[in-house]
Design an enzyme around this catalytic site. Structure first.
Site, mmCIF file in Angstrom:
data_model
loop_
_atom_site.group_PDB
_atom_site.id
_atom_site.type_symbol
_atom_site.label_atom_id
_atom_site.label_comp_id
_atom_site.label_asym_id
_atom_site.label_seq_id
_atom_site.Cartn_x
_atom_site.Cartn_y
_atom_site.Cartn_z
ATOM 1 N N CYS A 1 0.840 -1.186 0.000
ATOM 2 C CA CYS A 1 0.000 0.000 0.000
ATOM 3 C C CYS A 1 0.882 1.245 0.000
ATOM 4 O O CYS A 1 1.691 1.445 0.894
ATOM 5 C CB CYS A 1 -0.922 0.035 1.200
ATOM 6 S SG CYS A 1 -1.934 1.509 1.123
ATOM 7 N N GLY B 1 -7.363 -2.696 -13.548
ATOM 8 C CA GLY B 1 -8.111 -2.094 -14.645
ATOM 9 C C GLY B 1 -9.030 -3.016 -15.413
ATOM 10 O O GLY B 1 -9.443 -2.695 -16.529
HETATM 11 C C1 LIG Z 1 -10.366 2.776 -3.231
HETATM 12 C C2 LIG Z 1 -9.386 1.621 -3.240
HETATM 13 C C3 LIG Z 1 -9.020 1.004 -2.042
HETATM 14 C C4 LIG Z 1 -8.108 -0.046 -2.028
HETATM 15 N N1 LIG Z 1 -7.780 -0.658 -0.847
HETATM 16 C C5 LIG Z 1 -6.895 -1.698 -0.834
HETATM 17 C C6 LIG Z 1 -6.572 -2.374 0.393
HETATM 18 O O1 LIG Z 1 -7.106 -2.073 1.469
HETATM 19 N N2 LIG Z 1 -5.649 -3.385 0.349
HETATM 20 C C7 LIG Z 1 -5.067 -3.776 -0.832
HETATM 21 O O2 LIG Z 1 -4.257 -4.697 -0.827
HETATM 22 N N3 LIG Z 1 -5.384 -3.179 -2.005
HETATM 23 C C8 LIG Z 1 -6.275 -2.145 -2.025
HETATM 24 N N4 LIG Z 1 -6.603 -1.546 -3.240
HETATM 25 C C9 LIG Z 1 -5.986 -2.012 -4.490
HETATM 26 C C10 LIG Z 1 -6.925 -2.938 -5.280
HETATM 27 O O3 LIG Z 1 -7.230 -4.100 -4.553
HETATM 28 C C11 LIG Z 1 -6.308 -3.317 -6.644
HETATM 29 O O4 LIG Z 1 -5.100 -3.998 -6.414
HETATM 30 C C12 LIG Z 1 -6.021 -2.121 -7.532
HETATM 31 O O5 LIG Z 1 -7.011 -1.150 -7.394
HETATM 32 C C13 LIG Z 1 -5.874 -2.465 -9.015
HETATM 33 O O6 LIG Z 1 -7.067 -3.013 -9.545
HETATM 34 P P1 LIG Z 1 -8.207 -2.150 -10.312
HETATM 35 O O7 LIG Z 1 -7.499 -1.277 -11.307
HETATM 36 O O8 LIG Z 1 -9.108 -3.150 -10.926
HETATM 37 O O9 LIG Z 1 -8.877 -1.338 -9.252
HETATM 38 C C14 LIG Z 1 -7.522 -0.489 -3.254
HETATM 39 C C15 LIG Z 1 -7.910 0.128 -4.456
HETATM 40 C C16 LIG Z 1 -8.826 1.170 -4.468
HETATM 41 C C17 LIG Z 1 -9.201 1.799 -5.780
#
Ligand SMILES: Cc1cc2nc3c(=O)[nH]c(=O)nc-3n(C[C@H](O)[C@H](O)[C@H](O)COP(=O)(O)O)c2cc1C
Ligand SMILES: Cc1cc2nc3c(=O)[nH]c(=O)nc-3n(C[C@H](O)[C@H](O)[C@H](O)COP(=O)(O)OP(=O)(O)OC[C@H]3O[C@@H](n4cnc5c(N)ncnc54)[C@H](O)[C@@H]3O)c2cc1C
Ligand code: FES
Lengths: 259, 327
Positions: free
Chosen positions: B151, B265
């Site tokens: 993170c 994405g």
């Molecule tokens: C608002 C938000 C909160 C997130 N919180 C976490 C989290 O608490 N722990 C974690 O490992 N990843 C967290 N992520 C990352 C997502 O799990 C994911 O790895 C990342 O967004 C890429 O995927 P996407 O483009 O489909 O969203 C978060 C992402 C977003 C957008």
């Protein structure tokens, strides 16, 4: 199910940069309560990606329609402005907690600009349920074009006062200049508008022991309580913390919010 | 990898495509049996109950929870999100209810469904990570742990583990010793050579890896000259990062034998197929859920339709199937 594909039944130019849409969405219209909002998809592509939040401006269960009223601000609202009657949009809602119903109280609605739509929905709903209830409206804006739906408020039989920063309509000044005579525990204030206005209204309400609820605006990604993006700083038993504007709000008791 | 021949749809590809419980979609991921390879990504689906009106959790391969720490965390001040071209930046600051409230108030809901529950965990020290992992050890209804080592939002901790090979190895070996659950290590994309980190996780005993977490980014308002996020920087997600994610999944999958959970994405079945072809055995839907609350179940249907249309005996036939110049 809160997802709807809604056809635009009617589109209207309002004052200045304000527009309103009447949406064909029976399930939404049936469930909607004043103070709740919808998340509107403004594009079928990935840019802009996120939905935009808009308060419900009215809802007519029997007719199956729900309305929004918006101000053209940036890209998303400019794209919404291109839609015409017959076009369909993708809407999620109704979302969030509505304004309280406050039986027996004299109601004071305080709003500015894009904060006006949910207050109108409240006034219209209350008129239908309790035509005798006294409803005051104090509306404000930068200029007279921001006093959107003023005539509609008057036609409802609410008692309207207005202020503009530039003095082009009503009192030259801000809404809180007009609020003083309405304070006191016998009435209840419902307010929606920019944060500085809500803060000022909340402070006046607190000093005068006037019950007060505010509808706050915060950046939202989901509107559904899953992203935790829409944090609102609040007082709690264990010190300052955050609540979510989309699911704990957007309506909060004014004394709860940390401005 | 599961034996594809065991999962052939008896109705054959001529059966109704995309209907409930599609055979040819189930996968074994790091020792966790998933009815289909579609999960929801951590932090984008709350604690699982918020979208009960839109999504039947029984339709999903699994739910990955919001990141859980030992104690509750309030998160960052607003604004926490800003939209960017085909994506968004977030700096939520890992707001969560903490381990105890998760176990008492959130997990019981998830246990009511026939889906796998993967708990995303993080800490600010090895000890805190270990305490969370131990607290979840032996807990019925928790099928695996996903370790967030990446993170980018929290100033103290997190980032070091995910961007330093030695620390990553150290952390994963400690966690391996503190839990009976399968351990999925979620890699940070904010590194030079992702394959090194994938191998480090595998060497230290990880049962699987997931990637990518958000890509660290920044957005500045030219009028105020201030960052648009109160935190200054934030994590980029959404379609904007998909090509980075696909490349990193491809590099990581070739470097290890443990399975890879791909994300970054994904909106549609075509997007997810890129990840399978790059080497992912399962995928997770994140930001897409904000745009379309039904993105994950829609993806399950889209993928089953693809499998049926292409006459594939099983979706795992696609894994790593990208045809490159040397193939
Ligand atoms: C608002 C938000 C909160 C997130 N919180 C976490 C989290 O608490 N722990 C974690 O490992 N990843 C967290 N992520 C990352 C997502 O799990 C994911 O790895 C990342 O967004 C890429 O995927 P996407 O483009 O489909 O969203 C978060 C992402 C977003 C957008
Ligand atoms: C609960 C709620 C109810 C609202 N009700 C109304 C309404 O009834 N009528 C109306 O005109 N407006 C309303 N707004 C404000 C409206 O959401 C913004 O004006 C709109 O999102 C601007 O989008 P844009 O693409 O034109 O602007 P841009 O500035 O290009 O938007 C960029 C990003 O910032 C977000 N954003 C920009 N301004 C705001 C804002 N004030 N609040 C929250 N997010 C913002 C957008 O959603 C988008 O993600 C409401 C906001 C909230 C949170
Ligand atoms: S906007 Fe996502 S939690 Fe409120």
């Amino acid at each position: 199910m809160r997802t709807h594909r809604a056809k635009i039944r009617e589109r209207r130019d309002r004052t200045g940069p304000y527009r309103s849409l009447v949406l064909d969405a029976p399930a939404l219209a049936e469930a909607a309560r004043p103070g709740q909002f919808v998340m509107v998809r403004v594009s079928e592509t990935t840019d802009p990606l996120l939905r935009r939040p808009f308060s419900l401006f009215r809802a007519d269960g029997p007719a199956g329609t729900a309305d929004i009223l918006f101000r053209i601000m940036g890209r998303g609202t400019s794209m919404l402005d291109l839609l015409r009657a017959g076009d369909a949009i993708d809407v999620v809602g109704p979302l969030g907690r509505p304004f309280p119903s406050l039986p027996g109280q004299e109601i004071v609605l305080v709003g500015g600009g894009v904060g006006i739509p949910p207050l109108f929905f409240y006034a219209e709903t209350l008129r239908r349920l309790e035509p005798a209830r006294t409803v005051h409206v104090i509306m404000g804006g930068r200029t007279d074009g921001d006093l959107v739906v003023r005539e509609e408020f008057e036609r409802l039989g609410t008692l309207v006062q207005a202020s503009t920063d530039d003095g082009s309509a009503g009192h030259a000044g801000v809404v809180t200049d007009l609020l003083q005579p309405f304070l006191g525990p016998a009435r209840a204030i419902l307010a929606c508008g920019p944060a500085p206005m809500l803060r000022a209204v909340s402070e006046m309400a607190a000093r005068s022991n006037t019950p007060c609820w505010v509808s706050v605006e915060e950046r939202m990604a989901c509107g559904l309580g899953v992203c935790m993006g829409c944090a609102v700083p609040v007082r709690s038993d264990h010190g300052p913390s955050y609540r979510l504007a989309c699911t704990d709000g957007p309506v909060f008791e004014a004394r709860e919010v940390l401005w | 990898m599961p034996d594809p021949s065991k999962h052939t749809d008896p109705a054959g590809p001529a059966g109704l495509p995309g209907l409930a419980g599609p055979v040819g979609m189930n996968v074994d991921f790091a020792g966790v049996h998933l009815k289909n390879p579609v999960l929801v990504a951590s932090g984008t689906f709350g604690y699982g109950s918020e979208l009960s009106q839109e999504v039947d959790l029984n339709a999903l391969g699994g739910v990955i929870t919001k990141g859980i720490s030992l104690r509750p965390r309030p998160g960052n001040p607003p604004p926490r999100i800003v939209e960017t071209p085909s994506g968004m930046l977030n700096a939520i600051g890992l707001q969560n209810v903490g381990l105890e409230a998760f176990l008492n108030e959130k997990l019981p809901y998830l246990r009511r469904f026939d889906t796998r529950v993967i708990v995303n965990i993080f800490g600010e020290s090895v000890d805190e990570y270990r305490a969370v992992a131990s607290g979840l050890a032996g807990v019925a209804g928790v099928d695996a742990l996903e370790v967030n080592v990446s993170c980018p939002n929290v100033k103290s901790g997190g980032i070091e583990f995910g961007t330093d090979v030695a620390q990553l190895k150290g952390l994963v070996s400690v966690l391996k010793g503190s839990t009976d659950k399968p351990l999925i290590v979620k890699l940070s994309p904010n590194v030079g050579r992702i394959a090194d980190f994938a191998r480090a996780a595998e060497d230290a005993g990880a049962d699987g890896i997931s990637l990518i977490n958000t890509v660290i980014g920044m957005s500045i308002d030219p009028r105020t000259r201030r960052p648009r996020l109160a935190n200054g920087t934030g994590g980029l997600s959404g379609p904007a990062i998909r090509p980075i994610a696909v490349r990193m999944v491809w590099e990581a999958a070739r470097a290890v034998k443990i399975p890879v959970l791909g994300m970054g994405g994904i909106l549609t079945a075509d997007d997810a197929l890129e990840f399978f072809l790059a080497g992912a055995s399962a995928v997770a839907v994140g930001t897409a859920t904000f745009v379309n609350p039904r993105a994950a179940p829609d993806l399950v249907e889209g993928l089953s339709r693809f499998v049926a249309r292409e006459n594939l005996p099983h979706i795992s036939r696609l894994v790593g199937g990208v045809i490159t110049g040397n193939a």
